[in-house]
Design a protein around this motif. Structure first.
Motif, PDB file in Angstrom:
ATOM      1  N   ALA A 398      24.213 -37.304 -21.632  1.00  0.00           N
ATOM      2  CA  ALA A 398      23.985 -38.087 -20.422  1.00  0.00           C
ATOM      3  C   ALA A 398      22.573 -37.898 -19.909  1.00  0.00           C
ATOM      4  CB  ALA A 398      24.977 -37.679 -19.336  1.00  0.00           C
ATOM      5  N   ASN A 399      21.888 -38.995 -19.656  1.00  0.00           N
ATOM      6  CA  ASN A 399      20.635 -38.936 -18.913  1.00  0.00           C
ATOM      7  C   ASN A 399      21.015 -39.113 -17.458  1.00  0.00           C
ATOM      8  OD1 ASN A 399      18.040 -39.178 -17.851  1.00  0.00           O
ATOM      9  ND2 ASN A 399      17.285 -40.215 -19.672  1.00  0.00           N
ATOM     10  N   ASN A 400      21.094 -37.989 -16.753  1.00  0.00           N
ATOM     11  CA  ASN A 400      21.656 -37.968 -15.411  1.00  0.00           C
ATOM     12  C   ASN A 400      20.734 -37.174 -14.489  1.00  0.00           C
ATOM     13  OD1 ASN A 400      23.460 -36.823 -13.169  1.00  0.00           O
ATOM     14  ND2 ASN A 400      24.894 -38.205 -14.182  1.00  0.00           N
ATOM     15  N   THR A 401      20.602 -37.650 -13.260  1.00  0.00           N
ATOM     16  CA  THR A 401      19.671 -37.000 -12.325  1.00  0.00           C
ATOM     17  C   THR A 401      20.148 -35.620 -11.875  1.00  0.00           C
ATOM     18  OG1 THR A 401      20.709 -38.095 -10.428  1.00  0.00           O
ATOM     19  CG2 THR A 401      18.838 -39.220 -11.457  1.00  0.00           C
ATOM     20  N   CYS A 402      21.361 -35.213 -12.247  1.00  0.00           N
ATOM     21  CA  CYS A 402      21.864 -33.903 -11.811  1.00  0.00           C
ATOM     22  C   CYS A 402      21.077 -32.746 -12.421  1.00  0.00           C
ATOM     23  CB  CYS A 402      23.346 -33.756 -12.164  1.00  0.00           C
ATOM     24  SG  CYS A 402      23.715 -33.623 -13.934  1.00  0.00           S
ATOM     25  N   VAL A 403      20.321 -32.999 -13.493  1.00  0.00           N
ATOM     26  CA  VAL A 403      19.540 -31.912 -14.093  1.00  0.00           C
ATOM     27  C   VAL A 403      18.478 -31.392 -13.130  1.00  0.00           C
ATOM     28  CG1 VAL A 403      19.923 -32.729 -16.456  1.00  0.00           C
ATOM     29  CG2 VAL A 403      17.892 -33.499 -15.200  1.00  0.00           C
ATOM     30  N   LYS A 404      18.142 -32.184 -12.133  1.00  0.00           N
ATOM     31  CA  LYS A 404      17.083 -31.768 -11.201  1.00  0.00           C
ATOM     32  C   LYS A 404      17.480 -30.534 -10.411  1.00  0.00           C
ATOM     33  CE  LYS A 404      18.368 -34.421  -7.098  1.00  0.00           C
ATOM     34  NZ  LYS A 404      17.996 -35.489  -6.160  1.00  0.00           N
ATOM     35  N   SER A 405      18.784 -30.292 -10.227  1.00  0.00           N
ATOM     36  CA  SER A 405      19.208 -29.111  -9.469  1.00  0.00           C
ATOM     37  C   SER A 405      18.809 -27.836 -10.207  1.00  0.00           C
ATOM     38  CB  SER A 405      20.723 -29.135  -9.240  1.00  0.00           C
ATOM     39  OG  SER A 405      21.432 -29.145 -10.476  1.00  0.00           O
ATOM     40  N   SER A 406      18.974 -27.810 -11.517  1.00  0.00           N
ATOM     41  CA  SER A 406      18.550 -26.643 -12.296  1.00  0.00           C
ATOM     42  C   SER A 406      17.036 -26.518 -12.308  1.00  0.00           C
ATOM     43  CB  SER A 406      19.069 -26.751 -13.728  1.00  0.00           C
ATOM     44  OG  SER A 406      20.475 -26.631 -13.768  1.00  0.00           O
ATOM     45  N   PHE A 407      16.351 -27.653 -12.408  1.00  0.00           N
ATOM     46  CA  PHE A 407      14.889 -27.630 -12.421  1.00  0.00           C
ATOM     47  C   PHE A 407      14.348 -27.183 -11.068  1.00  0.00           C
ATOM     48  CE2 PHE A 407      14.925 -31.245 -15.791  1.00  0.00           C
ATOM     49  CZ  PHE A 407      15.358 -30.332 -16.741  1.00  0.00           C
ATOM     50  N   THR A 408      15.011 -27.579  -9.998  1.00  0.00           N
ATOM     51  CA  THR A 408      14.585 -27.164  -8.659  1.00  0.00           C
ATOM     52  C   THR A 408      14.766 -25.663  -8.469  1.00  0.00           C
ATOM     53  OG1 THR A 408      15.172 -29.340  -7.748  1.00  0.00           O
ATOM     54  CG2 THR A 408      14.947 -27.511  -6.186  1.00  0.00           C
TER      55      THR A 408
END
Length: 473
Positions: A398-408
């Motif tokens: 999935a290309n999903n914006t939820c990965v930003k939480s780990s990156f943040t």
């Protein structure tokens, strides 16, 4: 038939890679009962013609011996893991020239790996990559396996990635990157991870980020569920690692590495086996990456276990699809259901009908939030051969914006160190490393997070689809 080359860098990359080779050989042996070198094997293995120079071993001088060689380059700046490979059960898959190592290691320092060792060993590594590429009829993809928290995986790994882009710009570069947990015992892992992420964002075509903590959570959950069910986990299922592929003794991380290796098996299944709707490796980037920098793909694998007790009813096929979108099955600690999907791929293996696949997409689609311009953003693949020990399996990318939480969270850990300039002198003492490198890496990560935030700001509550025109009969 297309071929790919695997490049394993650092301790983690080599351990995951060896699990892949071990399990791939199991799959091919399960399908290819006669042990004949065929097109499926040629995708990741080369059939080497070894000719005897003497009569030793019972063969006449000049007699032919065939041996499988993995299309791989193994790199580590410490000798330990590579020595185990040469002495372990997979030693016949590699010649000594495919293994490149040093003695002292990178000292958990991205700059040492990327700038020092990258400069010294870059050409030697690429020479082995060229030799592997020259033996391919149709080179399709480079798989780069490494971790983000240490020095060699993050530093040398991303150095090799840039060299691949320079020399083979048309060949897809798919990276599997293992991210450290917040409790990681490497104090400088936030620096290494953020410095490496800048390179991944700029030079990879697709990145499969995998978090150590998410893997630990998955393994714990599987062990708990198998215990509750009153059965034992079947020997050849996904979470059992056998001999570990590197050494004969089981190691603590073998189970976690095994799950990552099975993700790679599923991604490459269409390149290795027949299927009614096979997905080309190049199609992953083409269909799942709408913006060049947003190429971080969340992966989930299901089912994760098979119980040996046959009296326990197997999960329904529909449950397998539901699990693939559950936060408990993601290989990052994120919940895709509460974030925006830019695209999604479902890669199914085994005896699953296209009608079952379409029915489950229609069932799940209303519960997921897709970008308005990607309302039909599904890519599907069907491979006829299931993993060993399973009747069917599903890998969701999935290309999903939820990965930003780990990156943040990673950015916050980086900033806590960087604000106090802690440990910076270890990096700045390396030739070619400047303070600007840290600020530019942080800016690159912040820009990536902001891009995801901008997409999330356009998200609205999913509306039911308008009724389609029906024809009265």
């Amino acid at each position: 038939m297309t071929q790919s080359v695997v490049i394993q860098v650092g301790q983690c990359g080599n351990q995951v890679g060896c699990r892949f080779w071990d399990l791939a050989l199991r799959e091919h042996a399960h399908v290819n009962k006669r042990g004949i070198y065929d097109e499926a094997l040629s995708s990741f293995f080369q059939n080497v013609d070894l000719r005897r120079s003497d009569g030793g071993g019972g063969g006449a001088p000049g007699s032919r011996i065939s041996s499988l060689r993995a299309r791989a380059v193994l790199v580590d700046m410490e000798e330990g893991v590579l020595t185990e490979v040469l002495q372990g059960p997979l030693r016949h898959l590699f010649s000594s020239t495919q293994l490149i190592s040093d003695v002292s290691g990178s000292g958990n320092n991205w700059a040492v790996g990327h700038l020092s060792y990258g400069s010294v060993y870059g050409e030697k590594i690429m020479d082995q990559v060229r030799k592997a590429a020259e033996k391919c009829d149709c080179l399709q993809c480079f798989f780069l396996l490494h971790s983000m928290g240490g020095g060699t995986g993050s530093g040398v790994g991303t150095s090799v990635l840039k060299l691949l882009e320079d020399e083979f710009p048309e060949v897809c570069r798919l990276v599997t990157a293992v991210y450290p947990s917040s409790e990681d015992d490497v104090i400088t892992s936030p620096y290494n991870s953020v410095l490496a992420m800048r390179e991944l964002t700029e030079h990879a075509d697709c990145v499969l980020p995998v978090e150590n903590q998410a893997l630990l959570d998955v393994v714990s959950k599987v062990q708990l569920m198998s215990g509750r069910a009153g059965g034992v986990v079947k020997k050849d299922c996904t979470v059992i690692s056998g001999q570990g592929g590197v050494a004969k003794a089981e190691k603590p991380f073998d189970t976690m590495n095994n799950i990552v290796a099975n993700v790679l098996l599923s991604i490459t299944s269409s390149a290795r086996f027949e299927g009614s709707l096979n997905m080309d490796l190049n199609e992953i980037a083409m269909n799942l990456v709408p913006f060049p920098r947003l190429h971080y793909l969340l992966s989930s694998l299901t089912p994760l276990y098979t119980l040996a007790d046959l009296n326990i009813p197997s999960r329904r096929l529909d449950q397998m699809f539901s699990d693939a979108f559950s936060k408990d099955h993601q290989l990052m600690r994120a919940d895709p259901r509460h974030s925006l999907y830019l695209a999604c791929a479902l890669m199914v293996r085994g005896n699953v009908q296209l009608s079952d696949l379409r029915r489950n997409i229609q069932r799940l689609r209303p519960t997921l939030s897709f970008a308005g311009w990607s309302d039909e953003g599904w890519k599907t693949g069907l491979c006829a051969v299931p993993p060993v020990g399973h009747s069917h399996s599903l890998l969701a990318l999935a290309n999903n914006t939820c990965v930003k939480s780990s990156f943040t969270e990673l950015r916050e850990r980086f900033t806590r160190l960087y604000r106090r300039k802690a440990h910076l002198h270890h990096y700045l003492s390396v030739d070619g490393m400047e303070m600007e490198g840290f600020s530019e890496a942080l800016s690159s990560l912040s820009s990536l997070i902001e891009h995801y935030n901008e997409l999330d700001s356009t998200q609205s509550t999913p509306k039911p689809h308008p009724p389609r025109l029906s024809i009265a009969t």
